[in-house]
Scaffold this motif. Sequence first.
Motif, short mmCIF file in Angstrom:
data_model
loop_
_atom_site.label_atom_id
_atom_site.label_comp_id
_atom_site.label_asym_id
_atom_site.label_seq_id
_atom_site.Cartn_x
_atom_site.Cartn_y
_atom_site.Cartn_z
N UNK A 44 0.84 -1.19 0.00
CA UNK A 44 0.00 0.00 0.00
C UNK A 44 0.88 1.25 0.00
N UNK A 45 0.31 2.40 -0.38
CA UNK A 45 1.08 3.64 -0.30
C UNK A 45 1.63 3.90 1.10
N UNK A 46 0.85 3.57 2.13
CA UNK A 46 1.33 3.77 3.49
C UNK A 46 2.54 2.92 3.81
N UNK A 47 2.54 1.67 3.37
CA UNK A 47 3.68 0.79 3.61
C UNK A 47 4.91 1.29 2.88
N UNK A 48 4.74 1.72 1.63
CA UNK A 48 5.89 2.22 0.88
C UNK A 48 6.45 3.49 1.51
N UNK A 49 5.56 4.37 1.97
CA UNK A 49 6.02 5.59 2.62
C UNK A 49 6.79 5.25 3.89
N UNK A 50 6.28 4.32 4.69
CA UNK A 50 6.97 3.92 5.91
C UNK A 50 8.32 3.31 5.60
N UNK A 51 8.41 2.57 4.52
CA UNK A 51 9.67 1.95 4.12
C UNK A 51 10.71 3.02 3.78
N UNK A 52 10.31 4.02 3.04
CA UNK A 52 11.24 5.11 2.71
C UNK A 52 11.68 5.85 3.97
N UNK A 53 10.77 6.04 4.92
CA UNK A 53 11.13 6.76 6.15
C UNK A 53 12.13 5.97 6.99
N UNK A 54 11.97 4.64 7.00
CA UNK A 54 12.94 3.81 7.72
C UNK A 54 14.31 3.92 7.05
N UNK A 55 14.34 3.86 5.72
CA UNK A 55 15.61 3.99 5.00
C UNK A 55 16.24 5.35 5.24
N UNK A 56 15.41 6.38 5.36
CA UNK A 56 15.93 7.72 5.60
C UNK A 56 16.66 7.82 6.93
N UNK A 57 16.30 7.00 7.90
CA UNK A 57 16.94 6.99 9.21
C UNK A 57 18.07 5.98 9.32
N UNK A 58 18.45 5.36 8.20
CA UNK A 58 19.47 4.30 8.22
C UNK A 58 20.81 4.86 7.75
N UNK A 59 21.81 4.97 8.65
CA UNK A 59 23.12 5.54 8.26
C UNK A 59 23.82 4.78 7.15
N UNK A 60 23.51 3.51 6.94
CA UNK A 60 24.20 2.72 5.93
C UNK A 60 23.58 2.85 4.54
#
Length: 402
Positions: free
Chosen positions: A315-331
């Motif tokens: 869903x759009x919500x899941x994809x948005x959450x996925x991008x936000x998690x990646x945004x907080x990932x230093x690697x």
Amino acid sequence: MKHNELDSMINALKPAVVDELANAAYERRPDTSLVRARTGTAPVSRGLVPGRRPVRRLAFATSATAVVAATAVLAAGVLSGGHDGRTAGNGTTGQKGAINTRAFLLASAETVAKQPATQGTCWYSRTRTWDDHLAPFEKPSPGVTPVPQSSPVPQSSPSPQGSPNPQVKPPRIPRVKPQTFQARGASSDESWACALPGGTGMRFRSRLPLDVQVSFPTKKDEAAWRAAGSPPLNVNGFTTASKPRTTTYDGRSHLANPYIGRHEIEWKTIPKLPTTKSGLEGHLRKLWQEDTKGRADFGKYVFVAASELLRTPTTPGTRAALYRILADSPSVHVTGRITDREGRSGVAISADGVPIRLVVDPVTAQLLDDEPLPGTGKNGPGEYNAYERQGWVDKIGAVPAS
């Protein structure tokens, strides 16, 4: 890139993201190897391995499953590096400027979050796959397992223990002339994954190969191929002479599901994944702990999962959450703008120590490609996957509007 140019790019993606950035300072189709096995077109060297799930051959898995490759990468441990405010230079287009990783990923999250949540009976996907390390296509002889050209060919082998006649020699495997040329092949496939009425199971259809093409890096390679007798080349399990075949089958989708780490995610549960950052992160951390005992880098784990989840009907919500998690990932880092092999403009995203990159459309935040990192070498990952069209349709065989 100047600050005003970066602001313009973010505003073009989705103006609403600016406020969030100030406060805060992501789809095998049924697996083609399964389809080839069902239609009888797959050479044994690409066949199904008993007891193991055949998966779409991701760019970083040349001879093993994506899960095994991802686990090997994660086992290397945590690699440090700056993230907030980190910028990335160009990809292959020669454009000037740099992109802020966190800003781009949060902007992508805002973009997909505002997209309509659609649903249909069947998930359609058309994918084009390139393989840069082609070998001549060889039909296996009955009872003889072909040996890949990169492997030594034994002259003989000992008789199996318990053989009724140990003096009988096994059949000889003919030697294959060394390959003296390089070639690149490409083909497309269409797939449908459909929920059967009443939740009784799944129906899958795949049509392949489509638009098979072969090219050579240099004229010298092409001349060497002609000198070898112009042998048919293996292009994703087929050749340029192969005609499209349509295969339809029913099942609980065990052989076609995407994976998060070692965890298979059934098609019917994909739209039910959490839609908030905290909810999805909690879910992924639980799977990460089970897979790695917390000894691997979580950001890289999510990055590898994103290559599966962003091409499936999340869903759009899941994809948005996925991008936000990646945004907080230093690697995880944005490494620049590129133009993919289909001429589409995208932004490349990579993770420390992972030999693939994801290419995302900067306007729609949709996944365009997963591909090997440049410089992996001729013996490294060689498969590029471009997602040409995806979307929900109401019946099997239908194609979504472009």
